[in-house]
Structure formats: C-alpha cells, structure tokens
Design a protein around this motif. Structure first.
Motif, short mmCIF file in Angstrom:
data_model
loop_
_atom_site.label_atom_id
_atom_site.label_comp_id
_atom_site.label_asym_id
_atom_site.label_seq_id
_atom_site.Cartn_x
_atom_site.Cartn_y
_atom_site.Cartn_z
N TYR A 105 0.83 -1.20 0.00
CA TYR A 105 0.00 0.00 0.00
C TYR A 105 0.87 1.26 0.00
O TYR A 105 1.97 1.27 0.54
N PHE A 106 0.32 2.33 -0.56
CA PHE A 106 0.93 3.67 -0.53
C PHE A 106 2.34 3.68 -1.10
O PHE A 106 3.21 4.38 -0.61
N SER A 107 2.55 2.91 -2.15
CA SER A 107 3.88 2.82 -2.73
C SER A 107 3.79 2.95 -4.24
O SER A 107 2.82 2.54 -4.86
N GLY A 108 4.85 3.50 -4.81
CA GLY A 108 4.93 3.67 -6.26
C GLY A 108 5.90 2.68 -6.87
O GLY A 108 6.14 1.60 -6.33
N THR A 109 6.49 3.06 -7.99
CA THR A 109 7.39 2.18 -8.73
C THR A 109 8.56 1.72 -7.87
O THR A 109 8.92 0.55 -7.87
N TYR A 110 9.15 2.63 -7.14
CA TYR A 110 10.30 2.29 -6.29
C TYR A 110 9.80 2.03 -4.87
O TYR A 110 9.83 2.89 -4.00
N VAL A 111 9.33 0.82 -4.66
CA VAL A 111 8.70 0.45 -3.39
C VAL A 111 9.61 0.75 -2.21
O VAL A 111 9.17 1.30 -1.20
#
Length: 142
Positions: A105-111
């Motif tokens: 959750y609440f993460s983009g490409t670069y976790v």
C-alpha cells in the motif's frame, strides 16, 4: 528497425538505439518467462509491486504472472492475505507454487523508496519463511 538517429519523446529509443534494435518486438515474455519458469522449479520467488505504481503496478504484475506456466500462475487464484507491520495493514500477499506475490500500500514504482519499513518487513518475512496462509502480525485494535 531504428535508423540510428536521435529521436525526441521516446527516451528508450533516443538514448540507446542498439538496445532498442536488439529487443525490438520483445515484450520481455520471450526472454524472461522461460527463464523464470525454470528458476521457480528450484528457488522461491518474490514478486512485488506498489499499489500507486502508475507505470507497471499490480495490474502489470498480475498480467505478467498470468503468462507463467501452471502451477506458478496459480497465485492469481489464491486468497489475498493482509500483510501487517506493527499492527498496521501495509499491503496484501498471495501464496503460489514456490513464490509469493505482494502488493504494498501507498507505494509507487520504487517500493523501497516510498515505503522502506514495509519493504524491509516484506523481505524479512520472505527470507525467514513467515508468509503463510494466515495474516501476519495482526493485533486487533482495542
């Protein structure tokens, strides 16, 4: 085939024509799926994505996993379990044949950049074999 001239707008073809020509028409399926199917016979795999990843994300992850051989693609039919860190839900995970698929959750490409604590916990759980069919570290709110 790209003619070798610099192009604007497409950073991949404008920056490395040789790589583009070598991979033209390859959507990563022909070069990686056979390899991954072979590796999963011997080594457990971890596939993860952030739910705010607008480039690849969970839809891209699921599409790619569906291309894997059976039984590895069975993870798509598996129950999603909630993944907790310090009593807070941070994502979901599903268990498949010899690999785990995680959505943070609440993460983009670069976790690891967006959610370092969730990433560390995910890796710890994976390498310590703590992912199971039951949700992890669940602490009910009183």
């Amino acid at each position: 085939m790209v003619d070798g001239t610099k192009k604007t707008g497409d950073p991949f073809t404008s920056n490395n024509v040789e790589v583009y020509n070598a991979l033209e028409g390859d959507n990563l399926n022909s070069s990686s799926l056979g390899y991954v199917n072979s590796v999963l016979k011997e080594i457990k795999g971890l596939f993860y994505a952030g739910n705010f990843d607008a480039r690849n994300g969970i839809i891209g992850q699921n599409t790619w996993i569906s291309s894997l051989d059976s039984p590895y693609n069975s993870v798509l039919e598996a129950n999603r379990n909630i993944f907790y860190v310090d009593g807070q839900p941070v994502g979901t995970y599903s268990l498949g044949e010899n690999f785990t698929a995680v959505m943070i959750y609440f993460s983009g490409t670069y976790v690891s950049h967006w959610t370092p604590a969730s990433t560390k916990s995910m890796l710890d759980y994976f390498f310590e074999g703590k992912f199971s069919t039951a949700s992890l570290d669940y602490k009910p709110i009183n």
